[in-house]
Motif scaffolding. Structure first.
Motif, PDB file in Angstrom:
ATOM      1  N   THR A 106       2.313  20.506  -0.574  1.00 17.44           N
ATOM      2  CA  THR A 106       3.162  19.318  -0.741  1.00 17.44           C
ATOM      3  C   THR A 106       2.952  18.344   0.408  1.00 17.44           C
ATOM      4  OG1 THR A 106       4.809  20.608  -1.942  1.00 17.44           O
ATOM      5  CG2 THR A 106       5.526  18.498  -1.031  1.00 17.44           C
ATOM      6  N   ALA A 107       2.881  18.858   1.635  1.00 14.80           N
ATOM      7  CA  ALA A 107       2.658  17.995   2.788  1.00 14.80           C
ATOM      8  C   ALA A 107       1.312  17.293   2.700  1.00 14.80           C
ATOM      9  CB  ALA A 107       2.742  18.814   4.075  1.00 14.80           C
ATOM     10  N   GLY A 108       0.285  17.995   2.234  1.00 14.68           N
ATOM     11  CA  GLY A 108      -1.021  17.375   2.097  1.00 14.68           C
ATOM     12  C   GLY A 108      -1.074  16.358   0.976  1.00 14.68           C
ATOM     13  N   ALA A 109      -0.475  16.696  -0.158  1.00 12.77           N
ATOM     14  CA  ALA A 109      -0.531  15.809  -1.325  1.00 12.77           C
ATOM     15  C   ALA A 109       0.280  14.538  -1.134  1.00 12.77           C
ATOM     16  CB  ALA A 109      -0.053  16.554  -2.563  1.00 12.77           C
ATOM     17  N   THR A 110       1.229  14.562  -0.222  1.00 11.83           N
ATOM     18  CA  THR A 110       2.063  13.382   0.037  1.00 11.83           C
ATOM     19  C   THR A 110       1.760  12.762   1.396  1.00 11.83           C
ATOM     20  OG1 THR A 110       3.827  14.802   0.929  1.00 11.83           O
ATOM     21  CG2 THR A 110       3.939  14.232  -1.422  1.00 11.83           C
ATOM     22  N   HIS A 111       0.674  13.160   2.011  1.00 10.57           N
ATOM     23  CA  HIS A 111       0.273  12.617   3.310  1.00 10.57           C
ATOM     24  C   HIS A 111       0.047  11.113   3.179  1.00 10.57           C
ATOM     25  CE1 HIS A 111      -2.124  11.941   6.951  1.00 10.57           C
ATOM     26  NE2 HIS A 111      -1.688  13.112   7.387  1.00 10.57           N
ATOM     27  N   PRO A 112       0.449  10.324   4.186  1.00 15.14           N
ATOM     28  CA  PRO A 112       0.312   8.869   4.063  1.00 15.14           C
ATOM     29  C   PRO A 112      -1.120   8.355   4.035  1.00 15.14           C
ATOM     30  CG  PRO A 112       1.088   9.485   6.261  1.00 15.14           C
ATOM     31  CD  PRO A 112       1.158  10.716   5.414  1.00 15.14           C
ATOM     32  N   GLU A 113      -2.075   9.142   4.555  1.00  9.63           N
ATOM     33  CA  GLU A 113      -3.463   8.688   4.576  1.00  9.63           C
ATOM     34  C   GLU A 113      -4.164   9.046   3.263  1.00  9.63           C
ATOM     35  OE1 GLU A 113      -4.855   6.900   6.785  1.00  9.63           O
ATOM     36  OE2 GLU A 113      -3.331   6.977   8.365  1.00  9.63           O
ATOM     37  N   PRO A 114      -4.708   8.041   2.547  1.00 18.85           N
ATOM     38  CA  PRO A 114      -5.375   8.331   1.273  1.00 18.85           C
ATOM     39  C   PRO A 114      -6.504   9.345   1.387  1.00 18.85           C
ATOM     40  CG  PRO A 114      -5.014   5.973   1.506  1.00 18.85           C
ATOM     41  CD  PRO A 114      -4.664   6.595   2.834  1.00 18.85           C
ATOM     42  N   PHE A 115      -7.270   9.325   2.490  1.00 23.01           N
ATOM     43  CA  PHE A 115      -8.396  10.248   2.596  1.00 23.01           C
ATOM     44  C   PHE A 115      -7.925  11.690   2.732  1.00 23.01           C
ATOM     45  CE2 PHE A 115      -7.496   9.360   7.056  1.00 23.01           C
ATOM     46  CZ  PHE A 115      -7.646  10.588   7.669  1.00 23.01           C
ATOM     47  N   VAL A 116      -6.639  11.881   3.050  1.00 20.47           N
ATOM     48  CA  VAL A 116      -6.068  13.220   3.069  1.00 20.47           C
ATOM     49  C   VAL A 116      -5.478  13.566   1.714  1.00 20.47           C
ATOM     50  CG1 VAL A 116      -4.343  14.743   4.083  1.00 20.47           C
ATOM     51  CG2 VAL A 116      -5.625  13.169   5.551  1.00 20.47           C
ATOM     52  N   HIS A 117      -4.552  12.710   1.234  1.00 16.61           N
ATOM     53  CA  HIS A 117      -3.860  13.120   0.008  1.00 16.61           C
ATOM     54  C   HIS A 117      -4.762  13.108  -1.213  1.00 16.61           C
ATOM     55  CE1 HIS A 117      -2.387   8.700  -0.422  1.00 16.61           C
ATOM     56  NE2 HIS A 117      -3.187   8.906  -1.442  1.00 16.61           N
ATOM     57  N   ASP A 118      -5.837  12.311  -1.213  1.00 22.00           N
ATOM     58  CA  ASP A 118      -6.757  12.342  -2.349  1.00 22.00           C
ATOM     59  C   ASP A 118      -7.442  13.703  -2.469  1.00 22.00           C
ATOM     60  OD1 ASP A 118      -6.140   9.807  -3.118  1.00 22.00           O
ATOM     61  OD2 ASP A 118      -8.060   8.897  -2.559  1.00 22.00           O
ATOM     62  N   VAL A 119      -7.803  14.297  -1.338  1.00 20.05           N
ATOM     63  CA  VAL A 119      -8.434  15.611  -1.360  1.00 20.05           C
ATOM     64  C   VAL A 119      -7.494  16.642  -1.975  1.00 20.05           C
ATOM     65  CG1 VAL A 119      -9.262  17.500   0.096  1.00 20.05           C
ATOM     66  CG2 VAL A 119      -9.963  15.149   0.584  1.00 20.05           C
ATOM     67  N   TYR A 120      -6.232  16.601  -1.583  1.00 20.67           N
ATOM     68  CA  TYR A 120      -5.260  17.554  -2.121  1.00 20.67           C
ATOM     69  C   TYR A 120      -4.993  17.300  -3.605  1.00 20.67           C
ATOM     70  CZ  TYR A 120      -4.052  19.715   2.329  1.00 20.67           C
ATOM     71  OH  TYR A 120      -4.085  20.440   3.494  1.00 20.67           O
ATOM     72  N   LEU A 121      -4.884  16.038  -3.990  1.00 20.23           N
ATOM     73  CA  LEU A 121      -4.626  15.738  -5.399  1.00 20.23           C
ATOM     74  C   LEU A 121      -5.807  16.144  -6.276  1.00 20.23           C
ATOM     75  CD1 LEU A 121      -2.885  12.277  -4.955  1.00 20.23           C
ATOM     76  CD2 LEU A 121      -1.798  14.410  -5.661  1.00 20.23           C
ATOM     77  N   ASP A 122      -7.016  15.975  -5.762  1.00 14.31           N
ATOM     78  CA  ASP A 122      -8.184  16.417  -6.519  1.00 14.31           C
ATOM     79  C   ASP A 122      -8.132  17.924  -6.770  1.00 14.31           C
ATOM     80  OD1 ASP A 122      -9.311  13.888  -6.640  1.00 14.31           O
ATOM     81  OD2 ASP A 122     -10.609  14.187  -4.895  1.00 14.31           O
ATOM     82  N   ALA A 123      -7.806  18.701  -5.728  1.00 17.21           N
ATOM     83  CA  ALA A 123      -7.876  20.158  -5.827  1.00 17.21           C
ATOM     84  C   ALA A 123      -6.652  20.788  -6.467  1.00 17.21           C
ATOM     85  CB  ALA A 123      -8.092  20.761  -4.439  1.00 17.21           C
ATOM     86  N   PHE A 124      -5.478  20.112  -6.371  1.00 17.81           N
ATOM     87  CA  PHE A 124      -4.228  20.735  -6.818  1.00 17.81           C
ATOM     88  C   PHE A 124      -3.485  19.933  -7.874  1.00 17.81           C
ATOM     89  CE2 PHE A 124      -5.192  22.378  -2.636  1.00 17.81           C
ATOM     90  CZ  PHE A 124      -4.992  23.729  -2.792  1.00 17.81           C
TER      91      PHE A 124
END
Length: 320
Positions: A207-225
């Motif tokens: 949840t923390a990764g998927a809602t991270h404010p930086e797109p280059f972080v949360h995009d990785v999590y949204l892709d995988a999860f």
């Protein structure tokens, strides 16, 4: 969150294979029909690539592992501890051979059998990205199950198994070592692992990764999860930590900015609160790649010595 961005797909065939991979049930990833005879051919002091699962439409390389055995001591090369390595790459890249040579020398030189595993990778170019959770965790659990099943042929002690991972691989290790369904699909409890290690791991709290404010972080999590908050919670290892489950002792190499350090600390505290012994190493002097690449490298004083001390203590003590 203002997403999804338009992606260019690699073609209908690749998307179809990704969909087929998603349709494989979790339990089917066991792959217990892999050849027994191949494992028996791995010589003491030798190396071999083995396939731990056979899944429709999935290249063999993605469900394979490399096994490296130490040389014999006084003619004996059995009952060795097993160290399993899970590569990183944001759940979308990486390979079991990445920066592996120093690790092979380190672990086999210590008398351990060393295995490095591959797993299916998310393709962010597909719409939606596929495959996603729980594929990565299920594949690694299947590899561990295969290795334990073949302990006799590989010369390992099935009661002394450690699994380590870097970055996304550290998150996969955390999931497999805290969520009993993954190893449970192979008739194993969490206590099948003697100890575990996350080297600057991602994914303790999805949840923390998927809602991270930086797109280059949360995009990785949204892709995988994916986009479902319920899945994020289900996939987060920190939410599966509780006392009495047989969670193995943990080694955590922590580094990065404050938010990343907070996630390392939060996972470590959850483990301690559940009565799980935890060793945390400050790896702030290394960058995200170095903290893994330097393991076993000549002159490393940050991660290698405390990791080897952790493994020595882990393999020496009787099971809890």
């Amino acid at each position: 969150m203002g997403r999804r961005r338009k992606r260019s797909g690699p073609g209908r065939t690749r998307r179809l294979l990704a969909v087929l991979a998603l349709l494989v049930p979790l339990a089917a990833c066991g792959g217990r029909d892999a050849s027994d005879t191949a494992a028996s051919m791995v010589p003491c002091g030798g190396a071999a690539t083995e396939r731990y699962a056979e899944l429709p439409g999935v290249p063999a390389e993605l469900t394979s592992l490399d096994v490296h055995r130490p040389a014999a001591v006084d003619g004996v090369c059995s009952d060795r501890p097993l160290v399993v390595w899970v590569h990183g790459g944001g759940w979308t890249g990486g390979d079991k051979s990445d920066h592996i040579d120093d690790k092979v020398r380190l672990f086999t030189g210590a008398g351990f059998v060393f295995a490095s595993v591959n797993y299916r990778l998310t393709d962010p170019a597909t719409l939606p990205p596929a495959p996603q959770f729980p594929v990565h965790d299920a594949d690694v659990a299947a590899a561990i199950g295969w290795l334990i099943d073949h302990a006799r042929e590989l010369g390992t002690d099935r009661a002394r198994v450690a699994v380590l991972g870097h970055s996304a691989g550290g998150g996969i290790v955390a999931a497999v070592a805290t969520d009993p369904r993954f190893l449970g699909a192979h008739d194993l409890g969490l206590d099948a692992l003697r100890c575990a290690g996350s080297i600057d791991g991602e994914g303790y709290d999805i949840t923390a990764g998927a809602t991270h404010p930086e797109p280059f972080v949360h995009d990785v999590y949204l892709d995988a999860f994916g986009d479902d908050p319920a899945t994020w919670a289900e996939a987060s290892p920190v939410r599966h930590v509780s006392a009495g489950r047989g969670i193995p002792g943990f080694f955590i190499a922590a580094r990065g900015p404050d938010m990343r350090l907070d996630l390392h600390a939060g996972f470590a505290e959850a483990l301690r609160s559940a009565g799980v012994p935890v060793t945390v190493v400050d790896a702030a002097t290394l960058d995200h790649a170095e903290v893994s690449v330097d393991i076993g490298a000549p002159g490393d004083t940050v991660v290698t010595p405390p990791l080897m001390e952790f493994l020595a203590a882990c393999f020496e003590h009787d099971r809890r």
